[in-house]
Design a protein around this motif. Sequence first.
Motif, PDB file in Angstrom:
ATOM      1  N   ILE A  74       0.859  -1.188   0.000  1.00 29.93           N
ATOM      2  CA  ILE A  74       0.000   0.000   0.000  1.00 29.93           C
ATOM      3  C   ILE A  74       0.900   1.244   0.000  1.00 29.93           C
ATOM      4  O   ILE A  74       1.814   1.354   0.815  1.00 29.93           O
ATOM      5  CB  ILE A  74      -0.932   0.030   1.225  1.00 29.93           C
ATOM      6  N   GLU A  75       0.632   2.130  -0.942  1.00 27.70           N
ATOM      7  CA  GLU A  75       1.285   3.443  -0.956  1.00 27.70           C
ATOM      8  C   GLU A  75       0.231   4.496  -0.596  1.00 27.70           C
ATOM      9  O   GLU A  75      -0.909   4.405  -1.040  1.00 27.70           O
ATOM     10  CB  GLU A  75       1.846   3.756  -2.347  1.00 27.70           C
ATOM     11  N   VAL A  76       0.621   5.473   0.177  1.00 29.11           N
ATOM     12  CA  VAL A  76      -0.349   6.513   0.570  1.00 29.11           C
ATOM     13  C   VAL A  76       0.257   7.904   0.374  1.00 29.11           C
ATOM     14  O   VAL A  76       1.473   8.087   0.415  1.00 29.11           O
ATOM     15  CB  VAL A  76      -0.808   6.356   2.039  1.00 29.11           C
ATOM     16  N   ALA A  77      -0.645   8.856   0.172  1.00 25.11           N
ATOM     17  CA  ALA A  77      -0.313  10.290   0.195  1.00 25.11           C
ATOM     18  C   ALA A  77      -1.475  10.992   0.887  1.00 25.11           C
ATOM     19  O   ALA A  77      -2.632  10.563   0.773  1.00 25.11           O
ATOM     20  CB  ALA A  77      -0.113  10.838  -1.209  1.00 25.11           C
ATOM     21  N   HIS A  78      -1.189  12.072   1.567  1.00 18.05           N
ATOM     22  CA  HIS A  78      -2.252  12.722   2.349  1.00 18.05           C
ATOM     23  C   HIS A  78      -2.002  14.220   2.421  1.00 18.05           C
ATOM     24  O   HIS A  78      -0.868  14.694   2.277  1.00 18.05           O
ATOM     25  CB  HIS A  78      -2.332  12.123   3.757  1.00 18.05           C
ATOM     26  N   ARG A  79      -3.059  14.930   2.655  1.00 21.52           N
ATOM     27  CA  ARG A  79      -2.986  16.384   2.812  1.00 21.52           C
ATOM     28  C   ARG A  79      -4.015  16.816   3.867  1.00 21.52           C
ATOM     29  O   ARG A  79      -5.100  16.246   3.980  1.00 21.52           O
ATOM     30  CB  ARG A  79      -3.300  17.118   1.501  1.00 21.52           C
ATOM     31  N   TYR A  80      -3.596  17.844   4.604  1.00 22.16           N
ATOM     32  CA  TYR A  80      -4.552  18.507   5.505  1.00 22.16           C
ATOM     33  C   TYR A  80      -4.483  20.003   5.220  1.00 22.16           C
ATOM     34  O   TYR A  80      -3.399  20.603   5.238  1.00 22.16           O
ATOM     35  CB  TYR A  80      -4.239  18.243   6.980  1.00 22.16           C
ATOM     36  N   LEU A  81      -5.628  20.618   4.938  1.00 15.05           N
ATOM     37  CA  LEU A  81      -5.683  22.056   4.646  1.00 15.05           C
ATOM     38  C   LEU A  81      -6.653  22.708   5.617  1.00 15.05           C
ATOM     39  O   LEU A  81      -7.865  22.431   5.571  1.00 15.05           O
ATOM     40  CB  LEU A  81      -6.146  22.293   3.200  1.00 15.05           C
ATOM     41  N   PRO A  82      -6.145  23.535   6.528  1.00 18.18           N
ATOM     42  CA  PRO A  82      -7.088  24.185   7.470  1.00 18.18           C
ATOM     43  C   PRO A  82      -7.952  25.213   6.747  1.00 18.18           C
ATOM     44  O   PRO A  82      -7.622  25.672   5.654  1.00 18.18           O
ATOM     45  CB  PRO A  82      -6.159  24.865   8.482  1.00 18.18           C
ATOM     46  N   ALA A  83      -9.053  25.554   7.387  1.00 15.71           N
ATOM     47  CA  ALA A  83      -9.935  26.579   6.828  1.00 15.71           C
ATOM     48  C   ALA A  83      -9.219  27.923   6.830  1.00 15.71           C
ATOM     49  O   ALA A  83      -8.212  28.119   7.514  1.00 15.71           O
ATOM     50  CB  ALA A  83     -11.225  26.662   7.641  1.00 15.71           C
ATOM     51  N   SER A  84      -9.768  28.876   6.032  1.00 14.87           N
ATOM     52  CA  SER A  84      -9.181  30.218   5.994  1.00 14.87           C
ATOM     53  C   SER A  84      -9.325  30.875   7.352  1.00 14.87           C
ATOM     54  O   SER A  84     -10.080  30.418   8.216  1.00 14.87           O
ATOM     55  CB  SER A  84      -9.885  31.064   4.930  1.00 14.87           C
ATOM     56  N   ASP A  85      -8.612  31.999   7.529  1.00 11.05           N
ATOM     57  CA  ASP A  85      -8.625  32.692   8.822  1.00 11.05           C
ATOM     58  C   ASP A  85     -10.011  33.163   9.209  1.00 11.05           C
ATOM     59  O   ASP A  85     -10.282  33.424  10.372  1.00 11.05           O
ATOM     60  CB  ASP A  85      -7.668  33.894   8.783  1.00 11.05           C
ATOM     61  N   VAL A  86     -10.914  33.299   8.195  1.00 11.89           N
ATOM     62  CA  VAL A  86     -12.234  33.793   8.545  1.00 11.89           C
ATOM     63  C   VAL A  86     -13.044  32.723   9.266  1.00 11.89           C
ATOM     64  O   VAL A  86     -14.017  33.018   9.931  1.00 11.89           O
ATOM     65  CB  VAL A  86     -12.999  34.219   7.286  1.00 11.89           C
ATOM     66  N   ASN A  87     -12.665  31.454   9.074  1.00 11.36           N
ATOM     67  CA  ASN A  87     -13.410  30.354   9.686  1.00 11.36           C
ATOM     68  C   ASN A  87     -12.556  29.694  10.762  1.00 11.36           C
ATOM     69  O   ASN A  87     -11.330  29.696  10.712  1.00 11.36           O
ATOM     70  CB  ASN A  87     -13.783  29.317   8.621  1.00 11.36           C
ATOM     71  N   GLU A  88     -13.231  29.054  11.704  1.00 14.36           N
ATOM     72  CA  GLU A  88     -12.516  28.417  12.804  1.00 14.36           C
ATOM     73  C   GLU A  88     -11.979  27.048  12.390  1.00 14.36           C
ATOM     74  O   GLU A  88     -12.443  26.435  11.428  1.00 14.36           O
ATOM     75  CB  GLU A  88     -13.453  28.260  13.998  1.00 14.36           C
ATOM     76  N   VAL A  89     -10.992  26.580  13.144  1.00 10.54           N
ATOM     77  CA  VAL A  89     -10.438  25.250  12.928  1.00 10.54           C
ATOM     78  C   VAL A  89     -11.526  24.208  13.176  1.00 10.54           C
ATOM     79  O   VAL A  89     -12.334  24.332  14.091  1.00 10.54           O
ATOM     80  CB  VAL A  89      -9.247  25.025  13.879  1.00 10.54           C
ATOM     81  N   GLY A  90     -11.554  23.171  12.328  1.00  6.66           N
ATOM     82  CA  GLY A  90     -12.549  22.116  12.494  1.00  6.66           C
ATOM     83  C   GLY A  90     -11.952  20.867  13.121  1.00  6.66           C
ATOM     84  O   GLY A  90     -10.890  20.896  13.728  1.00  6.66           O
ATOM     85  N   GLY A  91     -12.660  19.744  12.905  1.00 10.69           N
ATOM     86  CA  GLY A  91     -12.231  18.474  13.523  1.00 10.69           C
ATOM     87  C   GLY A  91     -11.953  17.393  12.498  1.00 10.69           C
ATOM     88  O   GLY A  91     -12.294  16.229  12.725  1.00 10.69           O
ATOM     89  N   ASP A  92     -11.359  17.742  11.351  1.00  8.44           N
ATOM     90  CA  ASP A  92     -11.049  16.755  10.317  1.00  8.44           C
ATOM     91  C   ASP A  92      -9.772  15.989  10.685  1.00  8.44           C
ATOM     92  O   ASP A  92      -8.821  16.571  11.221  1.00  8.44           O
ATOM     93  CB  ASP A  92     -10.850  17.433   8.966  1.00  8.44           C
TER      94      ASP A  92
END
Length: 691
Positions: A477-495
């Motif tokens: 198994i090969e994997v790649a991943h990304r996490y992109l936070p919301a813009s400054d206008v929105n709060e951090v979520g729970g992804d």
Amino acid sequence: MQQAPFDDEVTGGAARDAGGWLGSLPVAVVATSADGRIVRWEQAAHDLLGYSPPEVLGRHIADLLHPGVDRSLGRSLWEAAVAGRGVMGTVTAWHSAGRPMELEIWACPVPARQRGGTTVLVFAAEAGAAQRIRGSSAVWDGLFSRSPVGIAVLDTQLRFLRVNPALEAMNGLPQAAHVGRRLVEILPDVNAAEMESAMRRVLASGEPVRDAHRHGRTPADPDHDHVWSGSYVRLEDGDGRPLGIAATLIDITAQEEARLEAEAGRRHLALVNEANSKIGTTLDLERTAQELADVAVPDLADAVTVDVLEALSTDGEPGPGLMGGAALRRLGKAPLTGSPVTAVLAPLGRTMTFPTHAPYTQVLTDRQPFVIAELDEAAVAPAARHSSAPAEVLRLGVHSFLMTPLLARGVVLGVATFYRTRPVGPFTGDEVALAGELAARAAVCVDNARLYHREHDTAAVLQRSMLPQHISPPPGIEVAHRYLPASDVNEVGGDWYDVTPLDDGRAALVIGDVMGHGTAAAAVMGRLSASVRALARLDLAPEDLLLQLEAALADLAEPMLATFLYVVVDPATGRCRITRAGHPPPVAVTPDGTVRLLDVPPGLPLGVGGSRFTTTDVTLPPGSLLVLYTDGLVEARGSDIDERLAELTHLLAQPVPSLPALCDTLISHLVPTSADDDIALLIARITGTGP
């Protein structure tokens, strides 16, 4: 008989003046020699009695009396007039048409400078008309003397001829000080030139002027400004020729003050409403400070600066006390260009340090407005010790100055400064209160931004610390991943996402999204991700694992929901066991380029309760891709979700050089601008080389 020459400078001028003053009353003007013989017969005398000059010149004036009266009485009246005693009376004259006519006469001697001797000037008018005029005059005199309205009569040169007692009281000057003089001469502290201009227009056009405002100060009250409402009417003779101006004046100071107060109240309310809609549109310190400055110009001030504590602008906290002075950073300034005042003030972004006794520091320490209603050299002297700006703004015409603190929830955050250059008077108490309201509105927004950034940073740190720092998938198994936070206008979520190796070379691919934002969502995300790792290693059936996660959510003090996708992959066989709890469906890409959304029952989000989860088995050929993502990648305001999913599958059908490049392609195309929500993306390639 020719009309005899006589001193026209005296008698003719007197006749014109009399005709002017008597207005529309026809007045016959006759001149006689000392012995009573008529030497001048004006046209008005012809019109009144019907005789032409040749018919009367040289005759004794008593010959014009009624034939039936005692003419010796007329002669005796004349003798009295010649003797220097003016006489008035009523006589019966004889009209040329042969009928009697009652006349009122006034006769007085006039020295004849050219010939020597005495000329008697006689004014005669029809008695009935004179009596009517006298009656009107009595009414006019009563009105003139008793009216509470200021009344004045002016000649065509706008010189006062008469004023009534009410106007004397308004102007603080007796009638003697008015007569023969113009308004600009006696009342220099009112807008006299403007009033005289209006009166000249009335003289020229005949159109009256109503409610022309006079404002300023008079000797009656030299320490206070007053406002008067004036009206001007042209006075005319019987032929419509202008004789002068009748002016009336009413003091409306109280009404004008009430009107201005009401108008100021309306402006106050409008500005507050504007501030409520325009200040605090974002949770950004610089934007909020600039919004306050923009709203206050020009309705409240001609220039405004907004400064916040340096510590607040850097780390979001007000910092220690102000005992050693204050460090402020300029974040708002209006107008930004075109104003000589703002041109000499510190630019945006500059940090300024003020000692303990400087006005800026005092405002922050005392938490009270600082006002200099009348700015002068003495007022700026204390501040000039710390900066050259105060003397410079004084030179540029700033005449009133106001500083008010930015206070919110008991915390002092900065200061707003207002400068006034236009000739609208100093800042009033109501305007100081208005500035305080605007500053309070901005301060709450600044404090909200401070609290938001503090929580946002905490949540971001918490979330990133709970995301897997290093993922090691099993062979095959090969994997790649990304996490992109919301813009400054929105709060951090729970992804979040994760890859957990299992027994027999399998792996658990996990992606989830805790609904909500901020620290609470990030904390729950961390709790769930840890639980998933522990439960996955126990090799629980996928549906049982989801039931355990739901139980973990039920233990929380405050209910939370989360979507979840759990995939157990066996790389040796390509078998995938997929369980879904309200999460977007995974996408499979086979080596031949076929892209499809896997048909997996959606299930309900974790935390709803009472759900039964099902597991779907899918077998993928070697080299296939499995794409897991959160809804932030495919959901966008104003866009249909099916269209967005179709766009996702279209992008996955394109050849890509590597899995990391594919992650970047998906995010850059689907979310080209700031994300409205957090995005988690996990792509796995099943190589088929596992044990």
